[in-house]
Structure formats: structure tokens, C-alpha cells
Design an enzyme around this catalytic site. Structure first.
Site, PDB file in Angstrom:
ATOM      1  N   GLU A 179       9.307   2.146  10.841  1.00 19.89           N
ATOM      2  CA  GLU A 179      10.334   3.180  10.661  1.00 19.89           C
ATOM      3  C   GLU A 179       9.609   4.505  10.722  1.00 19.89           C
ATOM      4  O   GLU A 179       8.881   4.869   9.805  1.00 19.89           O
ATOM      5  CB  GLU A 179      11.061   2.973   9.330  1.00 19.89           C
ATOM      6  CG  GLU A 179      12.378   3.720   9.246  1.00 19.89           C
ATOM      7  CD  GLU A 179      12.233   5.127   8.694  1.00 19.89           C
ATOM      8  OE1 GLU A 179      12.229   6.075   9.518  1.00 19.89           O
ATOM      9  OE2 GLU A 179      12.121   5.263   7.484  1.00 19.89           O
ATOM     10  N   LYS A 227       0.859  -1.183   0.000  1.00 19.56           N
ATOM     11  CA  LYS A 227       0.000   0.000   0.000  1.00 19.56           C
ATOM     12  C   LYS A 227       0.896   1.234   0.000  1.00 19.56           C
ATOM     13  O   LYS A 227       1.382   1.686   1.033  1.00 19.56           O
ATOM     14  CB  LYS A 227      -0.932   0.061   1.218  1.00 19.56           C
ATOM     15  CG  LYS A 227      -2.020   1.150   1.046  1.00 19.56           C
ATOM     16  CD  LYS A 227      -2.371   1.875   2.326  1.00 19.56           C
ATOM     17  CE  LYS A 227      -1.492   3.074   2.604  1.00 19.56           C
ATOM     18  NZ  LYS A 227      -1.668   4.214   1.661  1.00 19.56           N
ATOM     19  N   CYS A 253      13.023  11.867   7.301  1.00 18.02           N
ATOM     20  CA  CYS A 253      13.062  11.480   8.715  1.00 18.02           C
ATOM     21  C   CYS A 253      14.479  11.553   9.265  1.00 18.02           C
ATOM     22  O   CYS A 253      14.676  11.707  10.472  1.00 18.02           O
ATOM     23  CB  CYS A 253      12.469  10.090   8.898  1.00 18.02           C
ATOM     24  SG  CYS A 253      13.163   8.844   7.783  1.00 18.02           S
ATOM     25  N   GLU A 285       8.902  16.952  15.195  1.00 22.60           N
ATOM     26  CA  GLU A 285       9.335  16.779  13.815  1.00 22.60           C
ATOM     27  C   GLU A 285       8.532  17.709  12.904  1.00 22.60           C
ATOM     28  O   GLU A 285       7.315  17.585  12.802  1.00 22.60           O
ATOM     29  CB  GLU A 285       9.156  15.329  13.363  1.00 22.60           C
ATOM     30  CG  GLU A 285       9.749  15.064  11.996  1.00 22.60           C
ATOM     31  CD  GLU A 285       9.690  13.603  11.610  1.00 22.60           C
ATOM     32  OE1 GLU A 285      10.656  13.120  10.996  1.00 22.60           O
ATOM     33  OE2 GLU A 285       8.681  12.943  11.923  1.00 22.60           O
TER      34      GLU A 285
END
Length: 481
Positions: free
Chosen positions: A253, A178, A287, A387
Site C-alpha cells: 500500500e 516491524k 496517502c 506526493e
């Protein structure tokens, strides 16, 4: 490279890839794909639903009956075919990433190439990984976990697809992918390329749809044995929680707030450009981006001056131009998110050294933000802890090496970090004290056999090389009486 599609040329995608063929979607909901450089609609995509997902899972389950018993040599041949098929379309994949995502070509092409190289890296790792070990009357084998659901993010589509697929194929698993619905054009180019590898039917299945629909079905369906996910912490937590009902194996992750420690012996003329490259990697939508730069107080003024000078090289512009370093954000939503954090940083009392609010001059049409560097940042500020996922760097001053390490580790994240200094023994000593899944010294670098993944809220498990393959296997012991 292909030219950018004209706004009046709107592509329509209505199929998914199931059991070795492109099939019409059962789901009927549609979404627009918007080009981030100018906000123009360039495609319409039909989103898959639970029925599409169940069809893909069933195909993968049927294929696993045979592929799960494949030999190491058979899997290695398939990995080589996947590499050859994808390698023939590097230009197409790069062009799609530039147009649909807004990735700058100087980053997009290497990231596509890195993704494709994952097939050969997994082949090498598989060749060196013993799948059977014996002693006495005991035999231990590494067995494929089964059907794997791969859920990928929008910021490096080709990399995530190839990396996860390579590890799963090497382990003997069959796959339902996906991808992010925001990467539909890139995914179509990739899947058409991989189709040329002549895979066993059902080995690779792809359903494009929302996480709340397709991702949720993969997570709760008892015929899916493993989820490998790249994305946000919030979604990762949902996958871990909801997958527990069917004892899913998970690799997650997730996010990062990566520190870069600039030691007092660093050569600033090299260290500052290196730190900025890590901070503005993939236009900050990464990231691993080094968005906290830790600087000795005694060097702060020199670092600020060096940043102002070095930022001239980090030009904002057309992502298809090889000279452009920073492109647009992927969407209006992401643009708004980054702008809100720039405002928050100002409200918190941080000083804008470079950049600030609003569009860069001449780029008002797309989702461009000004690459921004804050100084006088405290590590407790939201801009230093949360973040942002955009080109925003926080410069934080420290008094001692021990304090730098403490600040680096004072984060809910632990994905990536960097240490910059001329004394390598000292740099290694500092690196060994950072609670992060990967630490680089002096430059952003990579090793396709080294593990990738995070401590703390940055995730669970590891990817790349033998570590990635091991994430898709179970151990079985057979003991004779």
C-alpha cells in the site's frame, strides 16, 4: 487524555516483543524520539538488528505449526480478545499519537478507533468467508500463507498495526511486525495493550528497527512467507524486487496523489469544505489526501473565494486541542520536504491563494507549515504529480467532464479519489471512469468491508474485510480419483 510529557522526562525503550514476552534488544544502536510540536527529545529507543529479527521469525515459525491449523472459531475468539484488549486503551493510544506524531486529536482518536474496529470487521469477514468449497470429488481450501512480515508507516500507527494484524490472524498466519521506529512510543502502548489479549506465544512478535536492517531481514529471510507493507513507492519496489528471491507474497500500500473532481452542479457551500477536509486529512500526511482539486473553469472564481472563506476553519495549533485542524509535520525532515515543494510550486509559476513558505505565526518552535492552496496549477507541475505528504492543495481548472476524468487519471498513482456533485447518477458515472482503488462521492467516508489498495504505483493487492484476509491465504485443491 494524558497530558503531554515534559521535555525533561525522557523515556527509554530497550526491549522488543518476542514469543509472548518483552525481551532485551540484541541490537545496541539508539535513536531519539523527537516531539514535533516543539522539537524536544521525549524518548530514546534501542533499535533491533538482524539477530533480533531472526529470533522473532523463529518464534513465529514455531507458533505457526499449531496456529496454522486453527479453526475459524478459534481465530474469531482471538480477534474478539484483541478488540477487547485494545479498546481498553483508546485514550492512551490517542494520547501517544498526539504527543509522538503530532496528530490532531480530532483525527487521532477516530483513526485509533478505526484501527481497533478492524478486529471486529475481520471477525465478521472471516465468519462470512468460506474456507472450504467442494464439488464432485474436488475440495478447495484457503490455507494460511505462513509467517507474515508486517511493515507499517508512521502516519497512522495504530490503524496499520491493527488492520494488518487482524487480517493475518483471521487467515491463520503468525506475525513479525516491524513498525516505524518513529512510532516507538505509540507501538509500545499498543503492544502492551495487545499483550493483555493472552495470545498464543509467538503469534505476534514485534521488532522495532530500521527498514534497512529489520525490514531487509524480513524481506530476504526464507522463513517469512509474506510481506504486507505500507509506505513509500521506492521501498515498496525494493521489497518486491528483493522478496522475489524467496518468492515472497506481497501486499504493498504505497503513495497517492488523489484527485477530487468538483462537478459544475456541485453545491459549493458543501463541496468546498468537503474538498478541504480531504486535502488536509491528517495534516496532509495521508496517502489518501485529496491534494488535487479539479474545478470547472466557469466556477473557478467562486471556488477561490469559497476556499479563502472556508480555510478559516482549518486552524493550525496544538494537536491536543480539539479545535485544531492541522498539526505539525512529523519531523524536521518532513517539514523541510513540504517547504521545498511549496518553493517549487512558486518557482513553477503556480499562484499561492492561501499559505506559503515558512512557519505559521506563533508556531516557530515545532515542525509546523502553513496549510497552502495553489491555484493556476497545471497537472504537469511537480506539485501536481509528486506526493508531498503535507497540507498542500493544488487547484486545477478543467473545461469539460471528459477533461476532468483525463486529468484525474493522468498520474502515476491510483489509490483514492473523490467526486463532488448533486446529480448522483452523473457522479457515479464519473467515479466509474477513475482508475483508482477507491472513489468516494461527496464526502470522505469508509466501509471496513470494502477493499483498500491502489492501481498503478499506488501498490499491489488489497486490504480490509475479506479482501485483506484473502491476501494472507493460498488456495489448495485436493482431488480424489
Amino acid at each position: 487524555m494524558k497530558t503531554i510529557t515534559k521535555p525533561d522526562t525522557i523515556k527509554t525503550l530497550t526491549t522488543h516483543y518476542i514469543d509472548g514476552a518483552f525481551v532485551e534488544s540484541h541490537g545496541r544502536d539508539m535513536m531519539d524520539i523527537v516531539r514535533p510540536t516543539d522539537g524536544q527529545v521525549i524518548a530514546r529507543v534501542t533499535l533491533g538488528d538482524e539477530e533480533d529479527t531472526r529470533r522473532a521469525i523463529a518464534a513465529a515459525k514455531r507458533a505457526f505449526v499449531t496456529y496454522g491449523r486453527s479453526t475459524k472459531e478459534e481465530r474469531m475468539k482471538i480477534l474478539r480478545r484483541l478488540h477487547e484488549a485494545a479498546s481498553a486503551h483508546i485514550d492512551d493510544l490517542t494520547a501517544a499519537m498526539v504527543e509522538e506524531y503530532g496528530g490532531v486529536v480530532q483525527f487521532a482518536r477516530p483513526i485509533v478507533e478505526s484501527g481497533i474496529s478492524a478486529f471486529l470487521a475481520s471477525e465478521k469477514a472471516l465468519q462470512e468467508l468460506p474456507l472450504t468449497q467442494s464439488w464432485g470429488k474436488t475440495t478447495v481450501t484457503l490455507e494460511p500463507v505462513g509467517v507474515a512480515g508486517l511493515i507499517t508507516a508512521w502516519n497512522a500507527n495504530a490503524l496499520f498495526i491493527c488492520l494488518k494484524l487482524a487480517s493475518a490472524v483471521a487467515a491463520g498466519c503468525t506475525v513479525v511486525l516491524k513498525p516505524s521506529e518513529m512510532s516507538s512510543l505509540q507501538t509500545r502502548v499498543m503492544i502492551e495493550a495487545l499483550h493483555e489479549a493472552d495470545l498464543p506465544k509467538g503469534l505476534l512478535n514485534v521488532v522495532t528497527g530500521l527498514g534497512t536492517t529489520v525490514g531487509a531481514e524480513l524481506t530476504r529471510n526464507p522463513d517469512v512467507d509474506k510481506i504486507s507493507f505500507t509506505g513509500s513507492v521506492a521501498v515498496g519496489q525494493m521489497i518486491m524486487r528483493d522478496g522475489a528471491a524467496t518468492m515472497k507474497r506481497v501486499t504493498l500500500e504505497l503513495g497517492g496523489k488523489s484527485p477530487t473532481i468538483l462537478l459544475d452542479d456541485a453545491a459549493l457551500e458543501k463541496a468546498i469544505p468537503s474538498a478541504l477536509i480531504m486535502a488536509f486529512l491528517n495534516s496532509g500526511q495521508a496517502c489518501a489526501a485529496g491534494t488535487r482539486l479539479l474545478v470547472p473553469k466557469s466556477k473557478l472564481d467562486a471556488v477561490k473565494k469559497g476556499i479563502r472563506e472556508a480555510m478559516r476553519a482549518f486552524t493550525v495549533g496544538d494537536p491536543a486541542d480539539p479545535k485544531t485542524a492541522i498539526g505539525p509535520m512529523v519531523s524536521q525532515k518532513q517539514y523541510d520536504r513540504v517547504e521545498s515543494y511549496i518553493r517549487k510550486g512558486i518557482e513553477e509559476g503556480a499562484e499561492v491563494l492561501v499559505g506559503g513558505e515558512g512557519h505559521p505565526e506563533g508556531f516557530e518552535a515545532g515542525f509546523y507549515v502553513k496549510p497552502t492552496v495553489f491555484v493556476n496549477v497545471k497537472n504537469t507541475m511537480a506539485i501536481a504529480q509528486e506526493e508531498i505528504f503535507g497540507p498542500v492543495l493544488c487547484v486545477i481548472a478543467y473545461d469539460s467532464e471528459d477533461e476532468a476524468i483525463r486529468i484525474a487519471n493522468d498520474s502515476r498513482y491510483g489509490l483514492h479519489a473523490a467526486v463532488l456533485g448533486t446529480d448522483l447518477a452523473r457522479a457515479r458515472r464519473v467515479a466509474s471512469q477513475i482508475r483508482s482503488g477507491r472513489v468516494v462521492i461527496n464526502n470522505m467516508t469508509d466501509d471496513p468491508q470494502a477493499p483498500w489498495g491502489g492501481f498503478k504505483y499506488s501498490g499491489v493487492g488489497r486490504e480490509y474485510g475479506r479482501y485483506g484476509i484473502q491476501a494472507f491465504v493460498e488456495t489448495r485443491a485436493i482431488i480424489e480419483s
